[in-house]
Design a protein around this motif. Sequence first.
Motif, PDB file in Angstrom:
ATOM      1  N   SER A   1      85.442 -52.487 -64.399  1.00 19.00           N
ATOM      2  CA  SER A   1      86.764 -52.487 -65.034  1.00 19.00           C
ATOM      3  C   SER A   1      86.612 -52.770 -66.519  1.00 19.00           C
ATOM      4  CB  SER A   1      87.675 -53.528 -64.380  1.00 19.00           C
ATOM      5  OG  SER A   1      87.128 -54.832 -64.521  1.00 19.00           O
ATOM      6  N   PHE A   2      87.701 -52.566 -67.263  1.00 16.65           N
ATOM      7  CA  PHE A   2      87.680 -52.736 -68.712  1.00 16.65           C
ATOM      8  C   PHE A   2      88.710 -53.782 -69.121  1.00 16.65           C
ATOM      9  CE2 PHE A   2      86.138 -48.533 -67.744  1.00 16.65           C
ATOM     10  CZ  PHE A   2      85.048 -48.385 -68.574  1.00 16.65           C
TER      11      PHE A   2
ATOM     12  N   ASP B   1      87.569 -40.310 -73.080  1.00 12.14           N
ATOM     13  CA  ASP B   1      87.734 -40.297 -71.620  1.00 12.14           C
ATOM     14  C   ASP B   1      86.408 -39.964 -70.934  1.00 12.14           C
ATOM     15  OD1 ASP B   1      90.413 -40.914 -71.834  1.00 12.14           O
ATOM     16  OD2 ASP B   1      91.068 -38.823 -71.788  1.00 12.14           O
ATOM     17  N   GLU B   2      85.686 -38.983 -71.486  1.00 12.90           N
ATOM     18  CA  GLU B   2      84.382 -38.646 -70.930  1.00 12.90           C
ATOM     19  C   GLU B   2      83.416 -39.814 -71.073  1.00 12.90           C
ATOM     20  OE1 GLU B   2      83.423 -33.891 -70.885  1.00 12.90           O
ATOM     21  OE2 GLU B   2      82.783 -35.058 -72.627  1.00 12.90           O
ATOM     22  N   LEU B   3      83.457 -40.466 -72.224  1.00 19.28           N
ATOM     23  CA  LEU B   3      82.566 -41.601 -72.460  1.00 19.28           C
ATOM     24  C   LEU B   3      82.895 -42.754 -71.513  1.00 19.28           C
ATOM     25  CD1 LEU B   3      80.237 -42.563 -74.209  1.00 19.28           C
ATOM     26  CD2 LEU B   3      81.908 -43.547 -75.782  1.00 19.28           C
ATOM     27  N   GLN B   4      84.176 -42.969 -71.259  1.00 18.49           N
ATOM     28  CA  GLN B   4      84.578 -44.013 -70.318  1.00 18.49           C
ATOM     29  C   GLN B   4      84.019 -43.724 -68.923  1.00 18.49           C
ATOM     30  OE1 GLN B   4      88.839 -44.420 -69.818  1.00 18.49           O
ATOM     31  NE2 GLN B   4      88.603 -45.607 -67.939  1.00 18.49           N
TER      32      GLN B   4
ATOM     33  N   GLY C   1      92.529 -54.286 -74.328  1.00 18.92           N
ATOM     34  CA  GLY C   1      92.197 -54.053 -75.722  1.00 18.92           C
ATOM     35  C   GLY C   1      90.902 -53.288 -75.924  1.00 18.92           C
ATOM     36  N   PHE C   2      90.151 -53.046 -74.841  1.00 16.07           N
ATOM     37  CA  PHE C   2      88.875 -52.335 -74.977  1.00 16.07           C
ATOM     38  C   PHE C   2      89.090 -50.914 -75.479  1.00 16.07           C
ATOM     39  CE2 PHE C   2      85.816 -49.335 -73.219  1.00 16.07           C
ATOM     40  CZ  PHE C   2      84.618 -49.844 -73.676  1.00 16.07           C
ATOM     41  N   PHE C   3      90.075 -50.214 -74.925  1.00 18.46           N
ATOM     42  CA  PHE C   3      90.243 -48.794 -75.242  1.00 18.46           C
ATOM     43  C   PHE C   3      90.710 -48.567 -76.678  1.00 18.46           C
ATOM     44  CE2 PHE C   3      90.832 -49.028 -70.600  1.00 18.46           C
ATOM     45  CZ  PHE C   3      89.761 -48.232 -70.224  1.00 18.46           C
TER      46      PHE C   3
ATOM     47  N   GLY D   1      80.022 -59.642 -58.033  1.00 19.29           N
ATOM     48  CA  GLY D   1      79.397 -58.364 -58.374  1.00 19.29           C
ATOM     49  C   GLY D   1      80.316 -57.379 -59.057  1.00 19.29           C
ATOM     50  N   ASN D   2      81.379 -57.849 -59.683  1.00 19.85           N
ATOM     51  CA  ASN D   2      82.294 -56.981 -60.427  1.00 19.85           C
ATOM     52  C   ASN D   2      81.929 -56.995 -61.905  1.00 19.85           C
ATOM     53  OD1 ASN D   2      84.220 -56.372 -58.175  1.00 19.85           O
ATOM     54  ND2 ASN D   2      84.480 -58.598 -58.254  1.00 19.85           N
ATOM     55  N   VAL D   3      81.858 -55.834 -62.521  1.00 20.18           N
ATOM     56  CA  VAL D   3      81.539 -55.707 -63.943  1.00 20.18           C
ATOM     57  C   VAL D   3      82.828 -55.627 -64.750  1.00 20.18           C
ATOM     58  CG1 VAL D   3      80.583 -54.166 -65.707  1.00 20.18           C
ATOM     59  CG2 VAL D   3      79.274 -54.656 -63.625  1.00 20.18           C
ATOM     60  N   ILE D   4      82.906 -56.418 -65.797  1.00 20.90           N
ATOM     61  CA  ILE D   4      84.046 -56.364 -66.722  1.00 20.90           C
ATOM     62  C   ILE D   4      83.497 -56.012 -68.099  1.00 20.90           C
ATOM     63  CG2 ILE D   4      85.964 -57.599 -67.754  1.00 20.90           C
ATOM     64  CD1 ILE D   4      84.343 -59.035 -64.653  1.00 20.90           C
ATOM     65  N   VAL D   5      83.821 -54.813 -68.580  1.00 16.20           N
ATOM     66  CA  VAL D   5      83.394 -54.374 -69.911  1.00 16.20           C
ATOM     67  C   VAL D   5      84.386 -54.929 -70.917  1.00 16.20           C
ATOM     68  CG1 VAL D   5      82.740 -52.412 -71.343  1.00 16.20           C
ATOM     69  CG2 VAL D   5      82.503 -52.269 -68.851  1.00 16.20           C
ATOM     70  N   GLU D   6      83.909 -55.761 -71.838  1.00 11.61           N
ATOM     71  CA  GLU D   6      84.816 -56.506 -72.689  1.00 11.61           C
ATOM     72  C   GLU D   6      84.984 -55.923 -74.081  1.00 11.61           C
ATOM     73  OE1 GLU D   6      83.395 -60.528 -72.616  1.00 11.61           O
ATOM     74  OE2 GLU D   6      84.631 -60.993 -70.864  1.00 11.61           O
ATOM     75  N   LYS D   7      83.869 -55.621 -74.734  1.00 10.04           N
ATOM     76  CA  LYS D   7      83.954 -55.235 -76.139  1.00 10.04           C
ATOM     77  C   LYS D   7      83.073 -54.031 -76.419  1.00 10.04           C
ATOM     78  CE  LYS D   7      84.978 -59.873 -77.900  1.00 10.04           C
ATOM     79  NZ  LYS D   7      84.606 -60.915 -78.883  1.00 10.04           N
ATOM     80  N   VAL D   8      83.345 -53.355 -77.511  1.00 14.22           N
ATOM     81  CA  VAL D   8      82.546 -52.226 -77.974  1.00 14.22           C
ATOM     82  C   VAL D   8      82.509 -52.256 -79.493  1.00 14.22           C
ATOM     83  CG1 VAL D   8      84.563 -50.691 -77.922  1.00 14.22           C
ATOM     84  CG2 VAL D   8      82.256 -49.716 -77.923  1.00 14.22           C
ATOM     85  N   SER D   9      81.350 -51.924 -80.040  1.00 13.72           N
ATOM     86  CA  SER D   9      81.194 -51.865 -81.487  1.00 13.72           C
ATOM     87  C   SER D   9      80.089 -50.870 -81.811  1.00 13.72           C
ATOM     88  CB  SER D   9      80.853 -53.250 -82.063  1.00 13.72           C
ATOM     89  OG  SER D   9      79.622 -53.714 -81.533  1.00 13.72           O
ATOM     90  N   ILE D  10      80.022 -50.467 -83.056  1.00  7.31           N
ATOM     91  CA  ILE D  10      78.914 -49.620 -83.491  1.00  7.31           C
ATOM     92  C   ILE D  10      77.641 -50.453 -83.384  1.00  7.31           C
ATOM     93  CG2 ILE D  10      77.941 -48.261 -85.369  1.00  7.31           C
ATOM     94  CD1 ILE D  10      80.488 -47.095 -84.200  1.00  7.31           C
TER      95      ILE D  10
END
Length: 389
Positions: free
Chosen positions: A244-245, A270-273, A248-250, A354-363
């Motif tokens: 899950s994300f 969307d493809e990258l997600q 604010g991630f998107f 065992g649940n993944v939480i994607v929190e942040k993204v940056s260059i």
Amino acid sequence: MSSKTLTLVAFAVAASAISASTAISLYIWGKFKGLEKSLNSTLQKCAAERQGRVRAQQALRKALAQPKSENLELTSYPMTPIGVVQSCFSTRNGTPRQPLLVPLARACLVFDASRVPPASLEGLGEYSHCWILYVFHLNTDLEKLWKEPSKSKFKAKVRVPRLKGERIGVFATRSPHRPCPIGLTVAKVEAVQGNMVLLSGVDLVDGTPVLDVKPYLPYCDSIQGAEVPEWVMVENKLTIASVSFAEGFFSTLDDCWGTAGKKSLYASTDELQSLIKQVLSWDIRSVSQRNRPHDSLVMIGNGKAFGNPSDIDENQDEETSVCRSDQGPTPSEHVIYHLILEGLDLSYRIDGDGNVIVEKVSISSEFPNELVAILGCETKPKPRKELNE
């Protein structure tokens, strides 16, 4: 002029004509024989040269196949890469352990035009899949293995993720740490464009040198009834419950896409997600990270040093981002992991279920500053003795 005289003249003219014709015929015949002789000489010379080449090649193969008398080691066979992979996996960390596990994993195989003319790829696009032979170029012992094989001391047994870190013979695994670091993978052929082949389902890191490409042939490459050890069939040990994300991630991803999307193999966020979900649906952590998620010593590879998580257990003297907690063990849901995809640095957590939480993204950068801020630690190389304390 009398008829007798005319007859003599006619006879003389005829004789002259015959003599001229005969002379021409003899001249042509002489030239023909000369050309025939020259041709035969040329053919004999070519045959002799061909036989010489064959004998030389046979002698060379025999010499290469024979061990050197001084050290009884086989002579090397020099090989030069014919192309390089441009992959969505910026580092080894997160790159699938096997091909076709992540269908959306894309790559572009770019051939060296000076060695591989585009005509060499004609017909490849008619196949759905192809085999790829490549070099494990990011192995940390690669230079020693090739330049000083007597000092390489490769490990006969390696840790197997599916066996929770238990060691097994290297030739019973697909570990990159091999005496001859050559990999074999299969990928789906999406398109052939000039000197490039677009692939999907890859397990290749960006920059991988390629040695050869062969078409996949189902009638002989797919073996019905093939048997494997029981531990290979156990899939659930490396799967994740859900991905899950965070809120604010998107919006942050959209901001980063303005830069990353220019060079991306994907058309939209969307493809990258979808790619992120497919990659993180498998537990890409190393054996030690899975077995000891609460340890006070938190290690995050910089990608260049470790790359594939399975490498971390075998190479713990590499450069890492190390943080020690003075407050005791860190709860597993507070441990931050990082994945680099398409030049983006994704930080995520894995909870106790065992649940993944994607929190942040940056260059992405060589060392993520956010990780340093979150863990309050300093990024620097640590020697083996400190890592094992």
